[in-house]
Design a protein around this motif. Structure first.
Motif, mmCIF file in Angstrom:
data_model
loop_
_atom_site.group_PDB
_atom_site.id
_atom_site.type_symbol
_atom_site.label_atom_id
_atom_site.label_comp_id
_atom_site.label_asym_id
_atom_site.label_seq_id
_atom_site.Cartn_x
_atom_site.Cartn_y
_atom_site.Cartn_z
ATOM 1 N N SER A 79 0.818 -1.642 0.076
ATOM 2 C CA SER A 79 -0.006 0.050 -0.050
ATOM 3 C C SER A 79 0.492 1.154 0.445
ATOM 4 N N THR A 80 0.254 2.056 -1.319
ATOM 5 C CA THR A 80 1.741 3.611 -0.865
ATOM 6 C C THR A 80 1.383 4.252 -1.619
ATOM 7 N N THR A 81 1.120 5.466 -1.865
ATOM 8 C CA THR A 81 0.838 6.997 -2.651
ATOM 9 C C THR A 81 0.906 6.424 -4.303
ATOM 10 N N LYS A 82 2.653 5.590 -4.330
ATOM 11 C CA LYS A 82 3.083 5.646 -5.352
ATOM 12 C C LYS A 82 2.678 4.274 -6.430
ATOM 13 N N GLY A 83 1.549 3.494 -5.655
ATOM 14 C CA GLY A 83 0.782 2.539 -6.346
ATOM 15 C C GLY A 83 0.560 2.976 -7.683
ATOM 16 N N SER A 84 0.358 1.805 -8.578
ATOM 17 C CA SER A 84 -0.022 1.738 -10.157
ATOM 18 C C SER A 84 -1.634 1.966 -10.075
ATOM 19 N N LYS A 85 -2.260 1.309 -9.068
ATOM 20 C CA LYS A 85 -3.805 1.028 -9.275
ATOM 21 C C LYS A 85 -4.046 1.100 -8.400
ATOM 22 N N PHE A 86 -5.803 1.434 -8.201
ATOM 23 C CA PHE A 86 -6.518 1.061 -6.594
ATOM 24 C C PHE A 86 -6.953 0.448 -6.047
ATOM 25 N N TYR A 87 -6.434 0.151 -4.925
ATOM 26 C CA TYR A 87 -6.950 -0.839 -3.855
ATOM 27 C C TYR A 87 -8.202 -2.064 -4.192
ATOM 28 N N THR A 88 -8.404 -1.478 -4.962
ATOM 29 C CA THR A 88 -9.627 -2.261 -5.527
ATOM 30 C C THR A 88 -9.947 -3.110 -6.109
ATOM 31 N N LYS A 89 -8.778 -2.907 -7.239
ATOM 32 C CA LYS A 89 -8.577 -3.487 -7.900
ATOM 33 C C LYS A 89 -8.024 -5.028 -8.209
ATOM 34 N N ALA A 90 -7.380 -4.933 -6.624
ATOM 35 C CA ALA A 90 -6.499 -5.975 -5.966
ATOM 36 C C ALA A 90 -7.431 -7.293 -6.077
ATOM 37 N N LYS A 91 -6.631 -8.577 -6.337
ATOM 38 C CA LYS A 91 -7.121 -9.890 -5.654
ATOM 39 C C LYS A 91 -7.169 -10.291 -4.647
ATOM 40 N N PHE A 92 -7.670 -10.375 -3.754
ATOM 41 C CA PHE A 92 -7.184 -10.575 -2.109
ATOM 42 C C PHE A 92 -8.006 -12.051 -2.240
ATOM 43 N N LYS A 93 -6.623 -13.114 -0.908
ATOM 44 C CA LYS A 93 -7.577 -13.726 -0.777
ATOM 45 C C LYS A 93 -6.972 -14.036 0.553
ATOM 46 N N THR A 137 -5.885 3.813 6.779
ATOM 47 C CA THR A 137 -5.549 3.499 5.105
ATOM 48 C C THR A 137 -5.555 2.253 5.438
ATOM 49 N N VAL A 138 -5.359 1.500 6.790
ATOM 50 C CA VAL A 138 -5.036 -0.169 6.674
ATOM 51 C C VAL A 138 -7.018 -0.486 6.614
ATOM 52 N N ALA A 139 -7.641 0.129 7.688
ATOM 53 C CA ALA A 139 -9.037 0.222 8.099
ATOM 54 C C ALA A 139 -9.982 -0.019 6.505
ATOM 55 N N ILE A 140 -9.709 0.786 5.758
ATOM 56 C CA ILE A 140 -9.973 0.797 4.226
ATOM 57 C C ILE A 140 -9.890 -0.377 3.252
ATOM 58 N N VAL A 141 -8.588 -0.526 3.516
ATOM 59 C CA VAL A 141 -7.726 -2.081 2.411
ATOM 60 C C VAL A 141 -8.532 -2.997 3.221
ATOM 61 N N ALA A 142 -7.944 -2.931 4.503
ATOM 62 C CA ALA A 142 -8.510 -4.463 5.166
ATOM 63 C C ALA A 142 -10.104 -4.671 4.777
ATOM 64 N N TYR A 143 -10.559 -3.962 5.162
ATOM 65 C CA TYR A 143 -12.142 -4.139 4.941
ATOM 66 C C TYR A 143 -12.291 -4.875 3.100
ATOM 67 N N GLU A 144 -11.082 -3.293 2.615
ATOM 68 C CA GLU A 144 -12.424 -4.070 1.269
ATOM 69 C C GLU A 144 -12.150 -6.004 1.139
ATOM 70 N N ALA A 145 -10.329 -5.945 1.254
ATOM 71 C CA ALA A 145 -9.910 -7.180 1.177
ATOM 72 C C ALA A 145 -10.857 -8.557 2.059
ATOM 73 N N LEU A 146 -11.195 -7.880 3.101
ATOM 74 C CA LEU A 146 -12.640 -8.842 3.704
ATOM 75 C C LEU A 146 -13.678 -9.127 3.211
ATOM 76 N N ARG A 147 -14.446 -7.527 2.041
ATOM 77 C CA ARG A 147 -15.204 -7.895 1.597
ATOM 78 C C ARG A 147 -14.576 -9.058 -0.060
ATOM 79 N N GLN A 148 -14.737 -9.083 -0.724
ATOM 80 C CA GLN A 148 -13.278 -10.227 -0.874
ATOM 81 C C GLN A 148 -13.763 -11.587 -1.026
#
Length: 155
Positions: A79-93, A137-148
């Motif tokens: 997770s970085t402000t320099k990332g090329s894609k939004f966290y919602t595009k990751a395919k978490f498992k 930021t951790v909460a935002i990304v973690a909850y998206e991963a958990l949603r997936q």
């Protein structure tokens, strides 16, 4: 355990305490990579984590290299402000590792550049400020991963 939340050399005890609380309530494991900018015994850390801290699945690593060696073959997102894609595009498992950088300067180039295709970011408007608060930021990304993953075992 659903996910692994990794803090690379965290600096602010209150953020780590808040993140620890989030990890307890989401069944995520928290990894801290040294050096830490505080002691794990600091009152601010425990106060932010409230009475959840004793329930936290916590692992502390002496270095980033030791951490990566221990979990070789795992999937890592950065997770970085320099990332090329939004966290919602990751395919978490289940079992993935999401690595977050220092509050003051994020992840070093050497960490981000180890796998640029797995660098993700939370979108923000262009402004003079650097980024969201780390615990947010951790909460935002973690909850998206958990949603997936399907919020397994969560009510």
């Amino acid at each position: 355990m659903h996910l692994n939340i990794v803090l690379f050399e965290p600096e602010i005890p209150q953020n780590t305490g808040n993140i620890g609380r989030t990890c307890v309530l989401t069944d995520c494991k928290l990894h801290l990579i040294k050096p830490l900018g505080f002691s794990l015994e600091e009152k601010q850390l425990k106060r932010a984590g409230l009475d959840y801290w004793p329930y936290l699945d916590l692992e502390v690593h002496e270095s980033y290299e030791a951490f990566r060696e221990k979990y070789e073959g795992s999937t890592f997102y950065f997770s970085t402000t320099k990332g090329s894609k939004f966290y919602t595009k990751a395919k978490f498992k289940e079992g993935d590792f999401i690595i977050f950088g220092r509050e003051s300067c994020g992840l070093p180039d050497s960490v981000r550049e180890s796998d640029p295709d797995r660098c993700i970011r939370v979108p923000m408007i262009s402004s003079t400020t650097r980024s969201l608060n780390l615990s947010n930021t951790v909460a935002i990304v973690a909850y998206e991963a958990l949603r997936q993953i399907g919020f397994t075992d969560m009510k």
